[in-house]
Design a protein around this motif. Structure first.
Motif, PDB file in Angstrom:
ATOM      1  N   GLU A   1       0.836  -1.187   0.000  1.00 45.40           N
ATOM      2  CA  GLU A   1       0.000   0.000   0.000  1.00 45.40           C
ATOM      3  C   GLU A   1       0.882   1.253   0.000  1.00 45.40           C
ATOM      4  O   GLU A   1       1.958   1.238  -0.583  1.00 45.40           O
ATOM      5  N   SER A   2       0.448   2.314   0.650  1.00 45.55           N
ATOM      6  CA  SER A   2       1.187   3.565   0.653  1.00 45.55           C
ATOM      7  C   SER A   2       1.019   4.276   1.987  1.00 45.55           C
ATOM      8  O   SER A   2      -0.047   4.211   2.603  1.00 45.55           O
ATOM      9  N   TYR A   3       2.086   4.957   2.411  1.00 46.42           N
ATOM     10  CA  TYR A   3       1.975   5.799   3.602  1.00 46.42           C
ATOM     11  C   TYR A   3       1.153   7.057   3.302  1.00 46.42           C
ATOM     12  O   TYR A   3       0.703   7.740   4.222  1.00 46.42           O
ATOM     13  N   ILE A   4       0.964   7.354   2.021  1.00 42.41           N
ATOM     14  CA  ILE A   4       0.094   8.459   1.617  1.00 42.41           C
ATOM     15  C   ILE A   4      -1.353   7.973   1.635  1.00 42.41           C
ATOM     16  O   ILE A   4      -1.663   6.904   1.115  1.00 42.41           O
ATOM     17  N   LYS A   5      -2.224   8.734   2.226  1.00 44.30           N
ATOM     18  CA  LYS A   5      -3.632   8.357   2.308  1.00 44.30           C
ATOM     19  C   LYS A   5      -4.463   9.165   1.312  1.00 44.30           C
ATOM     20  O   LYS A   5      -4.064  10.254   0.901  1.00 44.30           O
ATOM     21  N   PRO A   6      -5.618   8.650   0.908  1.00 42.36           N
ATOM     22  CA  PRO A   6      -6.471   9.399  -0.030  1.00 42.36           C
ATOM     23  C   PRO A   6      -6.726  10.821   0.449  1.00 42.36           C
ATOM     24  O   PRO A   6      -6.983  11.063   1.627  1.00 42.36           O
ATOM     25  N   GLY A   7      -6.611  11.753  -0.468  1.00 44.90           N
ATOM     26  CA  GLY A   7      -6.830  13.157  -0.142  1.00 44.90           C
ATOM     27  C   GLY A   7      -5.679  13.820   0.570  1.00 44.90           C
ATOM     28  O   GLY A   7      -5.848  14.890   1.170  1.00 44.90           O
ATOM     29  N   ALA A   8      -4.474  13.211   0.501  1.00 51.61           N
ATOM     30  CA  ALA A   8      -3.342  13.695   1.287  1.00 51.61           C
ATOM     31  C   ALA A   8      -2.433  14.668   0.552  1.00 51.61           C
ATOM     32  O   ALA A   8      -1.332  14.929   1.006  1.00 51.61           O
ATOM     33  N   ALA A   9      -2.850  15.197  -0.592  1.00 55.52           N
ATOM     34  CA  ALA A   9      -2.046  16.236  -1.239  1.00 55.52           C
ATOM     35  C   ALA A   9      -1.874  17.394  -0.274  1.00 55.52           C
ATOM     36  O   ALA A   9      -2.796  17.768   0.450  1.00 55.52           O
ATOM     37  N   GLY A  10      -0.677  17.947  -0.220  1.00 55.60           N
ATOM     38  CA  GLY A  10      -0.381  19.023   0.723  1.00 55.60           C
ATOM     39  C   GLY A  10       0.337  18.559   1.962  1.00 55.60           C
ATOM     40  O   GLY A  10       0.761  19.384   2.779  1.00 55.60           O
ATOM     41  N   VAL A  11       0.507  17.244   2.116  1.00 58.03           N
ATOM     42  CA  VAL A  11       1.223  16.705   3.273  1.00 58.03           C
ATOM     43  C   VAL A  11       2.715  16.948   3.095  1.00 58.03           C
ATOM     44  O   VAL A  11       3.280  16.712   2.025  1.00 58.03           O
ATOM     45  N   LYS A  12       3.374  17.415   4.136  1.00 56.70           N
ATOM     46  CA  LYS A  12       4.807  17.671   4.079  1.00 56.70           C
ATOM     47  C   LYS A  12       5.568  16.384   4.338  1.00 56.70           C
ATOM     48  O   LYS A  12       5.348  15.725   5.342  1.00 56.70           O
ATOM     49  N   ILE A  13       6.479  16.023   3.414  1.00 54.17           N
ATOM     50  CA  ILE A  13       7.277  14.810   3.609  1.00 54.17           C
ATOM     51  C   ILE A  13       8.774  15.085   3.569  1.00 54.17           C
ATOM     52  O   ILE A  13       9.577  14.168   3.750  1.00 54.17           O
ATOM     53  N   GLY A  14       9.183  16.347   3.359  1.00 56.64           N
ATOM     54  CA  GLY A  14      10.606  16.647   3.273  1.00 56.64           C
ATOM     55  C   GLY A  14      10.885  18.118   3.510  1.00 56.64           C
ATOM     56  O   GLY A  14       9.976  18.922   3.729  1.00 56.64           O
ATOM     57  N   SER A  15      12.174  18.467   3.454  1.00 56.57           N
ATOM     58  CA  SER A  15      12.566  19.859   3.607  1.00 56.57           C
ATOM     59  C   SER A  15      12.206  20.644   2.353  1.00 56.57           C
ATOM     60  O   SER A  15      11.844  20.074   1.317  1.00 56.57           O
ATOM     61  N   GLY A  16      12.349  21.950   2.426  1.00 53.30           N
ATOM     62  CA  GLY A  16      12.007  22.798   1.296  1.00 53.30           C
ATOM     63  C   GLY A  16      12.901  22.624   0.084  1.00 53.30           C
ATOM     64  O   GLY A  16      12.583  23.134  -0.994  1.00 53.30           O
ATOM     65  N   LEU A  17      14.023  21.896   0.244  1.00 52.71           N
ATOM     66  CA  LEU A  17      14.943  21.658  -0.872  1.00 52.71           C
ATOM     67  C   LEU A  17      14.564  20.435  -1.702  1.00 52.71           C
ATOM     68  O   LEU A  17      15.208  20.162  -2.718  1.00 52.71           O
ATOM     69  N   VAL A  18      13.546  19.708  -1.267  1.00 50.19           N
ATOM     70  CA  VAL A  18      13.190  18.449  -1.927  1.00 50.19           C
ATOM     71  C   VAL A  18      12.123  18.685  -2.988  1.00 50.19           C
ATOM     72  O   VAL A  18      10.980  19.028  -2.684  1.00 50.19           O
ATOM     73  N   ASN A  19      12.527  18.489  -4.252  1.00 53.77           N
ATOM     74  CA  ASN A  19      11.623  18.590  -5.398  1.00 53.77           C
ATOM     75  C   ASN A  19      11.802  17.327  -6.233  1.00 53.77           C
ATOM     76  O   ASN A  19      12.899  17.057  -6.732  1.00 53.77           O
ATOM     77  N   ILE A  20      10.739  16.551  -6.371  1.00 55.91           N
ATOM     78  CA  ILE A  20      10.816  15.261  -7.063  1.00 55.91           C
ATOM     79  C   ILE A  20       9.786  15.227  -8.183  1.00 55.91           C
ATOM     80  O   ILE A  20       8.609  15.538  -7.969  1.00 55.91           O
ATOM     81  N   THR A  21      10.254  14.872  -9.370  1.00 54.44           N
ATOM     82  CA  THR A  21       9.429  14.911 -10.573  1.00 54.44           C
ATOM     83  C   THR A  21       9.429  13.563 -11.276  1.00 54.44           C
ATOM     84  O   THR A  21      10.425  12.839 -11.248  1.00 54.44           O
ATOM     85  N   ASP A  22       8.314  13.230 -11.903  1.00 54.81           N
ATOM     86  CA  ASP A  22       8.225  12.089 -12.817  1.00 54.81           C
ATOM     87  C   ASP A  22       7.856  12.657 -14.180  1.00 54.81           C
ATOM     88  O   ASP A  22       6.800  13.263 -14.341  1.00 54.81           O
ATOM     89  N   TYR A  23       8.736  12.445 -15.171  1.00 51.80           N
ATOM     90  CA  TYR A  23       8.511  13.044 -16.485  1.00 51.80           C
ATOM     91  C   TYR A  23       8.830  12.038 -17.582  1.00 51.80           C
ATOM     92  O   TYR A  23       9.982  11.686 -17.798  1.00 51.80           O
ATOM     93  N   PRO A  24       7.811  11.560 -18.305  1.00 49.38           N
ATOM     94  CA  PRO A  24       8.041  10.550 -19.341  1.00 49.38           C
ATOM     95  C   PRO A  24       8.893  11.018 -20.507  1.00 49.38           C
ATOM     96  O   PRO A  24       9.623  10.230 -21.117  1.00 49.38           O
ATOM     97  N   ALA A  25       8.823  12.299 -20.881  1.00 50.26           N
ATOM     98  CA  ALA A  25       9.412  12.769 -22.136  1.00 50.26           C
ATOM     99  C   ALA A  25      10.828  13.305 -21.984  1.00 50.26           C
ATOM    100  O   ALA A  25      11.261  14.150 -22.770  1.00 50.26           O
ATOM    101  N   VAL A  26      11.590  12.817 -20.995  1.00 50.19           N
ATOM    102  CA  VAL A  26      13.003  13.180 -20.888  1.00 50.19           C
ATOM    103  C   VAL A  26      13.732  12.580 -22.095  1.00 50.19           C
ATOM    104  O   VAL A  26      13.723  11.353 -22.277  1.00 50.19           O
ATOM    105  N   PRO A  27      14.354  13.398 -22.937  1.00 53.85           N
ATOM    106  CA  PRO A  27      14.984  12.866 -24.158  1.00 53.85           C
ATOM    107  C   PRO A  27      16.028  11.786 -23.857  1.00 53.85           C
ATOM    108  O   PRO A  27      16.887  11.966 -23.000  1.00 53.85           O
ATOM    109  N   GLY A  28      15.904  10.661 -24.537  1.00 57.79           N
ATOM    110  CA  GLY A  28      16.874   9.583 -24.405  1.00 57.79           C
ATOM    111  C   GLY A  28      16.748   8.737 -23.158  1.00 57.79           C
ATOM    112  O   GLY A  28      17.521   7.790 -22.970  1.00 57.79           O
TER     113      GLY A  28
END
Length: 267
Positions: free
Chosen positions: A66-93
């Motif tokens: 399962e997940s530690y994230i629960k339904p409707g949990a957008a906005g939950v803080k899981i890291g410091s302000g320096l943490v930016n994580i992205t999923d992007y399919p169209a990264v060339p190569g």
């Protein structure tokens, strides 16, 4: 073929040398500098999978967890302000590259974590409808006769503004972890244990003897302790398994060198 064989031999010699030289770590809490390969396994296992909406809603519960994230949990803080994580399919190569997902939705960047806060989840049409949104292009199927389900593509920690050598020089007592031997993480992707393959003691900003041991860390602890993120960046290829019947798909994972404070290291 001979070049490939030589490369394998060279890496094998390196591995044996590391295993022979490395000393068991003195258990305790250290400021740990992680290389891009470690960034990759962390973002994939502790953010990518638990941010898949079908897992959040329990569909994977009897199979992959399962997940530690629960339904409707957008906005939950899981890291410091320096943490930016992205999923992007169209990264060339990149190994997980695609322009349109398997439900016909155009691929775009999914900002999973922004400034340490959970901001977006990986969705297909079905689960986007559950939360009242449109699909963000995260539906993937491994073959024509498999169901498109929410999947990662190329998942990464975004670069910061430190040089990797600056992070090491700024660390008084720590460990620099380049790569891992194994990883284990619980069914909700909250608590993890990662074996150190190539790692070195840091003393007063200098790399010292090779060391072996295990990183034991909770997901919020890992990301909340981040206080330095490098400007380097690298992606590593992988095959991600999920679904029933299983659907292996190509993915990339990675990021820059980063430091997290006060991480538990054991033997």
């Amino acid at each position: 073929m001979k070049d490939a064989e030589r490369a394998v031999e060279e890496e094998s010699r390196k591995a044996l040398a590391l295993l022979e030289k490395a000393k068991a770590v003195t258990p305790g809490r250290y400021d740990v500098v992680f290389g891009p390969e470690m960034a990759g396994i962390f973002v994939h296992e502790s953010v990518g999978h638990p941010f898949e909406l079908d897992r959040i809603y329990g569909r994977e519960g009897a199979e992959a967890g399962e997940s530690y994230i629960k339904p409707g949990a957008a906005g939950v803080k899981i890291g410091s302000g320096l943490v930016n994580i992205t999923d992007y399919p169209a990264v060339p190569g990149a190994y997980g590259f695609y322009l349109v997902d398997d439900e016909g939705v155009v691929a775009r960047p999914k900002r999973l974590v922004s400034g340490g806060v959970a901001t977006e989840f990986i969705a297909n049409r079905q689960y986007a409808a559950v939360v009242g949104l449109h699909s963000n292009g995260g539906a993937r199927a491994s073959a024509f006769d498999r169901e498109p389900i929410p999947r990662m593509s190329n998942t990464y920690l975004e670069p910061g503004d430190w040089r990797p050598d600056e992070i090491i020089r700024d660390t008084r007592r720590g460990i620099y972890v380049v790569s891992y031997t194994e990883w284990n993480i619980d069914d909700t992707r909250y608590s993890g244990r990662y074996g150190i393959f190539e790692g070195y003691v840091i003393e007063n900003g200098e790399l010292k003897d090779p060391v072996k041991g295990f990183i034991e860390v909770d997901t919020p602890e890992l990301w909340s302790g981040v206080d330095a993120v490098g400007r380097d960046f690298k992606l590593y290829v992988g095959t991600c398994g999920k679904g029933n019947p299983p659907q292996p798909v190509p993915v990339s994972m990675g990021g820059p060198t980063f430091r997290s404070r006060g991480i538990r290291v054991v033997i």
